[in-house]
Scaffold this active site. Structure first.
Site, short mmCIF file in Angstrom:
data_model
loop_
_atom_site.label_atom_id
_atom_site.label_comp_id
_atom_site.label_asym_id
_atom_site.label_seq_id
_atom_site.Cartn_x
_atom_site.Cartn_y
_atom_site.Cartn_z
CD GLU A 192 -3.12 -0.74 0.18
OE1 GLU A 192 -3.37 0.44 -0.10
OE2 GLU A 192 -3.70 -1.72 -0.36
CB SER A 472 -49.31 -33.04 34.23
OG SER A 472 -50.51 -33.52 33.69
#
Lengths: 780, 192
Positions: A192, A472
């Protein structure tokens, strides 16, 4: 240029005509220039201020990081090699033949060598070290360091399971320059900005070279931006390509270089740069990118890996190695070439790196995002004490009790069982859904949560938000209320047809599941077999309000409607609420909030808040003991007895099946000594199911428990409890040697007083080994 | 298939008859989930997903059968006391560091160490005793008492330990200003 100057000349001509005016104009221009200089100066000062403020302040909004519990290693710990592998996969360890560096593990049939990475916990640092683990069966039998010195207790680093992201959805793991392998900085500079360490923020040579390249190619291929300019662009300015932005970029780059060292700038760059996109989440910085693409911390990356990341800076989307592998590899190789050209690597390194594959992990293996249901609960609990803004930006670290191993096993059990059910019932179970909550019953920590069969889907969290009739599962509250009011386990209940007149409504006429009545039954039998008629009658006798009060003492916070149908489970609860309720039963009547969060620290590990072990006894230990006995009968001889077709007999389990009206919901809640799990199966459209609680949810539960190393559930009989031999037919006192005798617990002095004649000697109970010895152990 | 089933059923019945309790008639089982057809499928071993061998029924087992093991174990009687297993070295280490941390005034760290110990050995009375003491120092008397009560539920049947825990509860209640409660706890402690 010349044409522009013409009007000035004409003005000058006028000046000669009126010299005073010329002087005036000159003065005015001078002032104007002065103002311009002052303005420019002010602008520069402002710009300088901006540059410094942002660079020195909090540079990024850091997401909160959420961690699983760290795996504790000590000799005697139940842990198999397979379980260790689940954990290490979550941590991104590489499984190799020979461990040579951090984050690697090697295995033989009874041994594992791992090179741990270490972690800074709030209460101390675990150093990176090579660990030698020996296993015998499902247990860790040896733990030592590389010198063979045995170690007492080690925590592995915790698995990162998710984050709470800033509104811009930028996610990043901050790193320091020294964390990054040297190759990374070299590669970035090589590809870069080769004169990074020479220029002052802007590189005229770089720009000239870029222009030359552009002219040669005939189109715009290089920008000539330095790393500093790139940082300025991303860090300070908007992404719009405006002239104003371009004009600001250069002075700001110069100012940044004026104030800060190259290394500081490079470090900021490493953390700022955009390197990928996952849905809404933007992957920023090399620290996170390393995890995202390789599931490894940046320190562990090899040359070919850093070259790939450095190459991606140019265009993370167009060079996404998961989508465009070839393009990404070409770019990587170009970076490697640049490294070679600049003399940073030799030919051998270059050739070896170029020959390597990309080595990207599949997205799925990252555990970030793997536990949306658990994370959902963590976020809800966090929001009770933290602002959303702080969670999204302060880089908080949240340490939870999620157990990735338990979660993994629970998911397999749920999905496998659903598949089996689909195979058996076909269309009738289309779109079957399920959810599950797993806790540690002694500490109240939540180990695993499943919100639906798509376990990675961040949608509807059924474990928390599917409020469904519990059937239940409510019965323990009814029976507990009765036991607290003086009923005993052998109290006779009437299971004949029952009808209750309700004002303004049709009579309430509950039915047993098989539409049969059972006449007079002992209380413990009615619960074990989940009889409805006797339960309804019992509940009305003890009082609906009392039952509701019991539910609240068991930990249910939701307002409960006082309808008789409550007694058979018309009340809706979420699986999480059911877990809270059964947790109280498992923990001997101590109500404890189910906890997911252990600790929250700031970004550097300083403790902010903790969520300690809390508890409050709300049910007496005597009453809860009687209930625990009954719930073990459910699993030994009652509706959940199929458990023992898969679990060994010596593991005591207590639990309850639940099925709502028309079999729309299939539930099971139950616990051993070290695991409590609640399972719900049903459909989102509430359609009936072709199976009951025991036909569906219980199978998931059992399937899960068979994969865990279980402790038997054992509660010590409190002093107020005595066990008596009872004749099962009459409920009167019997003797150990009589047929049909069963030992049952009673509150002291509440047992039956009459004895039945011994109908027949149960000869096999005589102390003839091996059964006698076995029996004596149990019944001593 | 039927013959096959009968063979399997008799094998299962025979097997369980050999291993479980002597016959105790339970009467017919009638469940909330009543099943009609006796059906037992052979157990097969399939290889599991995670390197482990998983033993699993080829189809489903569970409440679907009326086939009963003739000697289902009744619920084992709860013991009147469980002596804590010998302390694991890791737990000893954590208890030691908690003591040092507490002495050094690092109460939060002590709490963390004790909670780590609790996760490893949730039935270890000393964990709860020391944790209750840390909560006293943190002046959270309500929680201190509850943690001590949890200890009581673990040490049932062990007079020495019960004496120790009830004395601790009496102390907690005294500092919390609950005189009558403290007196009651002291009375219980004195019974052991």
């Amino acid at each position: 240029m010349a044409t522009k100057k013409t009007p000035k000349r004409s003005r000058r001509n006028k000046k000669t005509v009126k010299p005073s005016l010329t002087i005036k104009l000159f003065k005015f221009l001078l002032k104007l220039m002065l103002v311009a200089v002052i303005l420019m100066g002010l602008g520069l000062i402002y710009l300088d201020n901006q540059v410094r403020q942002k660079f020195e302040g909090k540079r990024w909004a850091l997401p909160a990081k959420v961690y699983a519990r760290p795996l504790e290693l000590y000799v005697g710990r139940p842990l198999s090699i397979a379980e260790l592998k689940i954990e290490l996969r979550g941590l991104g360890y590489q499984f190799v033949k020979k461990v040579t560096q951090l984050g690697q593990a090697e295995f033989s049939s009874t041994k594992a060598i791992i090179s741990s990475r270490g972690f800074k916990f709030a209460d101390g640092v675990e150093h990176a070290q090579k660990l030698i683990l020996e296993f015998s069966g499902e247990m860790l039998s040896g733990l030592s360091d590389h010198r063979g010195t045995s170690l007492t207790l080690i925590r592995l680093e915790p698995v990162l399971i998710g984050g709470i992201y800033p509104l811009n959805n930028e996610d990043r793991d901050l790193i320091q320059l020294q964390d990054a392998p040297q190759g990374l900085a070299d590669a970035l500079i090589a590809i870069e900005d080769r004169s990074f360490y020479q220029h002052h923020g802007v590189s005229p040579r770089g720009i000239a070279r870029a222009m030359w390249v552009n002219i040669k190619v005939g189109r715009f291929v290089q920008g000539g931006s330095t790393l500093t300019q790139q940082l300025i662009k991303n860090f300070y300015l908007t992404s719009d390509r405006t002239l104003a932005r371009k004009l600001l970029e250069i002075p700001m780059a110069l100012l940044l270089e004026l104030h800060y060292s190259k290394d500081e700038i490079l470090e900021a760059y490493l953390n700022e740069v955009f390197l990928g996109q996952e849905g809404a989440r933007a992957i920023h910085g090399f620290g996170l990118a390393s995890q995202y693409y390789f599931a490894q911390p940046i320190q562990e990356l090899k040359l070919h890996q850093v070259a790939l990341l450095a190459g991606m800076v140019k265009g993370p989307t167009s060079h996404n190695p998961r989508r465009y592998a070839e393009k990404a590899k070409a770019r990587r190789d170009l970076v490697l070439k640049a490294l070679y050209d600049t003399g940073k690597i030799d030919e051998k390194q270059y050739q070896s790196a170029v020959a390597k594959p990309l080595g990207i992990v599949k997205q799925a293996s990252l555990l970030k995002g793997a536990y949306p249901a658990y994370l959902d609960l963590v976020k809800r609990q966090l929001r009770q004490s933290y602002d959303d803004e702080d969670l999204r930006s302060e880089g908080l670290r949240v340490f939870t009790s999620l157990d990735p191993i338990a979660q993994n096993k629970a998911e397999i059990a749920l999905l496998k069982t659903i598949k089996n059910l689909e195979g058996k019932h076909g269309e009738k179970v289309k779109d079957l859904q399920g959810s599950m909550v797993v806790t540690e019953p002694q500490t109240g920590e939540v180990l695993a949560i499943i919100g639906g069969r798509k376990t990675r889907y961040q949608g509807f969290n059924r474990a928390l938000d599917a409020v469904r009739p519990i059937g239940s599962l409510v019965k323990p509250a009814v029976y507990l209320t009765a036991l607290e009011q003086g009923y005993t386990l052998v109290s006779e209940l009437d299971d004949s047809p029952y009808s209750l007149a309700i004002k303004g409504s049709p009579d309430w006429q509950p039915q047993n599941f098989n539409h049969k009545s059972h006449g007079i039954v002992p209380l413990h039998t009615a619960l074990a077999h989940s009889y409805n008629l006797s339960t309804a009658r019992l509940g009305m006798e003890v009082g609906l309000d009392k039952v509701i009060n019991t539910l609240q003492r068991l930990g249910v916070k939701r307002p409960i409607d006082s309808y008789p149908s409550l007694l058979l489970g018309a009340q809706g609860l979420s699986p999480f609420e059911v877990a809270t309720m059964y947790q109280t039963i498992a923990a001997n009547g101590f109500q404890m909030p189910l906890r997911t969060i252990r600790l929250v620290t700031d970004s550097v590990g300083e403790e902010l808040s903790r969520y300690p072990f809390k508890l409050k006894q709300t049910i007496s230990s005597n009453s809860i003991h009687l209930l625990q006995y009954s719930l073990q009968e459910v699993t030994r001889v009652g509706t959940a007895r199929s458990i023992y077709w898969q679990l060994p007999e010596h593991i005591n389990v207590a639990g309850k099946t639940g099925t709502s009206d028309d079999q729309r919901d299939s539930w099971f809640a139950g616990f051993t000594g070290n695991r409590l799990a609640v399972v719900w199966l049903g459909r989102d459209d509430n359609a009936p199911l072709p199976f009951t609680g025991s036909g569906g949810a219980l199978r998931v539960w059992t399937s899960y428990m068979t994969t865990e190393t279980l402790d038997s559930f054992t509660s010590v009989a409190p002093e107020g409890i005595e066990y008596l031999w009872i004749d099962q037919e009459s409920g009167e006192l019997s003797a150990e040697t009589c047929l049909n005798a069963q030992q049952l617990p009673f509150l002291l002095g509440t047992g039956p007083t009459l004895s039945v004649d011994c109908i027949g000697q149960n000869k096999e109970v005589s102390p003839s080994p091996p059964f006698g010895g076995w029996m004596n152990n149990w019944f001593r | 298939m039927n013959t096959f089933r009968i063979v399997i059923v008799s094998l299962v019945v025979g097997f369980t008859g050999c291993t479980a309790l002597p016959p105790v008639s339970q009467g017919p089982i009638e469940d909330h989930d009543v099943m009609i057809e006796p059906e037992v499928e052979p157990t097969v071993i399939i290889s599991g997903v995670d390197d482990d061998i998983v033993v699993q029924s080829s189809s489903e087992i569970g409440e679907d059968e009326l086939i009963e093991k003739p000697n289902k174990a009744i619920v084992p009687v709860a013991p009147s006391s469980i002596e804590a297993a010998p302390k694991n070295a890791a737990v000893v280490a954590l208890l030691d560091s908690a003591k040092q941390q507490k002495q050094g005034g690092e109460l939060r760290s002590a709490q963390t160490s004790l909670q780590r110990a609790q996760r490893i050995a949730p039935r270890e009375p000393e964990v709860y005793y020391d944790l209750a003491k840390v909560h006293i120092e943190l002046e959270d008397y309500g929680l201190a008492e509850q943690v001590a009560l949890k200890g009581v539920s673990i040490v049932q049947g062990q007079p020495k330990q019960l004496h120790k825990f009830w004395t601790l509860i009496a102390d907690i209640r005294t500092v919390a200003g609950n005189k009558s409660g403290a007196k009651k706890a002291k009375e219980i402690a004195d019974r052991y």
